[in-house]
Design a protein around this motif. Structure first.
Motif, PDB file in Angstrom:
ATOM      1  N   SER A 103      50.147  31.141 121.000  1.00  0.00           N
ATOM      2  CA  SER A 103      50.819  31.644 119.795  1.00  0.00           C
ATOM      3  C   SER A 103      50.953  30.571 118.733  1.00  0.00           C
ATOM      4  O   SER A 103      50.978  30.877 117.537  1.00  0.00           O
ATOM      5  N   LEU A 104      51.067  29.317 119.143  1.00  0.00           N
ATOM      6  CA  LEU A 104      51.246  28.214 118.202  1.00  0.00           C
ATOM      7  C   LEU A 104      49.945  27.498 117.844  1.00  0.00           C
ATOM      8  O   LEU A 104      49.937  26.643 116.957  1.00  0.00           O
ATOM      9  N   ALA A 110      52.679  23.062 114.855  1.00  0.00           N
ATOM     10  CA  ALA A 110      53.342  24.345 114.615  1.00  0.00           C
ATOM     11  C   ALA A 110      54.672  24.353 115.345  1.00  0.00           C
ATOM     12  O   ALA A 110      54.785  23.813 116.449  1.00  0.00           O
ATOM     13  N   ILE A 111      55.668  24.961 114.712  1.00  0.00           N
ATOM     14  CA  ILE A 111      56.979  25.113 115.339  1.00  0.00           C
ATOM     15  C   ILE A 111      57.377  26.583 115.298  1.00  0.00           C
ATOM     16  O   ILE A 111      56.890  27.349 114.466  1.00  0.00           O
ATOM     17  N   VAL A 112      58.259  26.957 116.199  1.00  0.00           N
ATOM     18  CA  VAL A 112      58.842  28.293 116.154  1.00  0.00           C
ATOM     19  C   VAL A 112      59.870  28.287 115.027  1.00  0.00           C
ATOM     20  O   VAL A 112      60.749  27.420 114.983  1.00  0.00           O
ATOM     21  N   GLY A 119      57.680  23.615 119.860  1.00  0.00           N
ATOM     22  CA  GLY A 119      56.539  23.400 118.993  1.00  0.00           C
ATOM     23  C   GLY A 119      55.315  22.878 119.718  1.00  0.00           C
ATOM     24  O   GLY A 119      55.385  22.470 120.881  1.00  0.00           O
ATOM     25  N   ARG A 151      55.117  27.149 110.459  1.00  0.00           N
ATOM     26  CA  ARG A 151      56.285  27.800 111.060  1.00  0.00           C
ATOM     27  C   ARG A 151      55.856  29.187 111.504  1.00  0.00           C
ATOM     28  O   ARG A 151      55.384  29.985 110.699  1.00  0.00           O
ATOM     29  N   VAL A 152      56.012  29.422 112.800  1.00  0.00           N
ATOM     30  CA  VAL A 152      55.508  30.647 113.407  1.00  0.00           C
ATOM     31  C   VAL A 152      56.673  31.528 113.850  1.00  0.00           C
ATOM     32  O   VAL A 152      57.583  31.056 114.538  1.00  0.00           O
TER      33      VAL A 152
END
Length: 169
Positions: A103-104, A110-112, A119, A151-152
């Motif tokens: 997902s990242l 990438a971070i949630v 991340g 940012r995901v």
């Protein structure tokens, strides 16, 4: 290859006791986070604490820097061991998805969105993080912004355990 890193050096002041040892659905928080990371990573470290049964590393360059000290330690360790990325999570996120790394995945870090401690960080960012820390930086969000981390938003919000009552249910 991805190294999983549990950032576990916090004081847990709001929680009132050791979060890592707290039980959620019959399992210790640290064990739940470790299991979720291990299914998607080639190795695992616990940063910022000694925890029997795990490979543990101290925060870098010193304790007391918050999550960035754990992330810096994990990234340096990953670089030394030949990993390309670190997948990080706090010890207080017991419901990590088993496809989090996918997902990242993408260009750069990438971070949630709702939890920047969760991340995916390229090892290539070690020099930038070192410089950020040397300059007095302590905010994970500010570091993420400094490296233009994506940012995901995940389909389901992650649990964040701050108080014992968060574990109910």
């Amino acid at each position: 290859m991805i190294l999983g890193a549990i950032l576990a050096g916090g004081q847990a002041r709001r929680f009132g006791s050791d979060k890592a040892q707290a039980l959620y659905q019959g399992e210790r928080l640290i064990d739940r986070v470790a299991a979720a990371l291990l299914v998607q990573c080639g190795g695992l470290v616990v940063c910022g604490r000694d925890e029997p049964g795990f490979r543990c590393i101290p925060d870098w360059p010193e304790a007391g820097l918050g999550p960035l000290g754990g992330l810096a330690a994990a990234l340096r360790h990953a670089r030394e061991q030949g990993f390309s990325h670190v997948l990080s999570a706090g010890v207080d996120v017991p419901d990590l998805p088993h496809d989090l790394a996918m997902s990242l995945a993408g260009e750069g870090a990438a971070i949630v969105e709702s939890q920047p401690v969760v991340g995916l960080w390229p090892v290539a960012d070690v020099p930038t993080l070192d410089a950020f820390l040397s300059g007095g930086g302590r905010s994970l969000y500010r570091f993420a912004d400094a490296i233009a981390a994506r940012r995901v938003d995940l389909p389901t919000a992650l649990m964040n355990v701050n108080r014992p009552e968060d574990l109910a249910g």
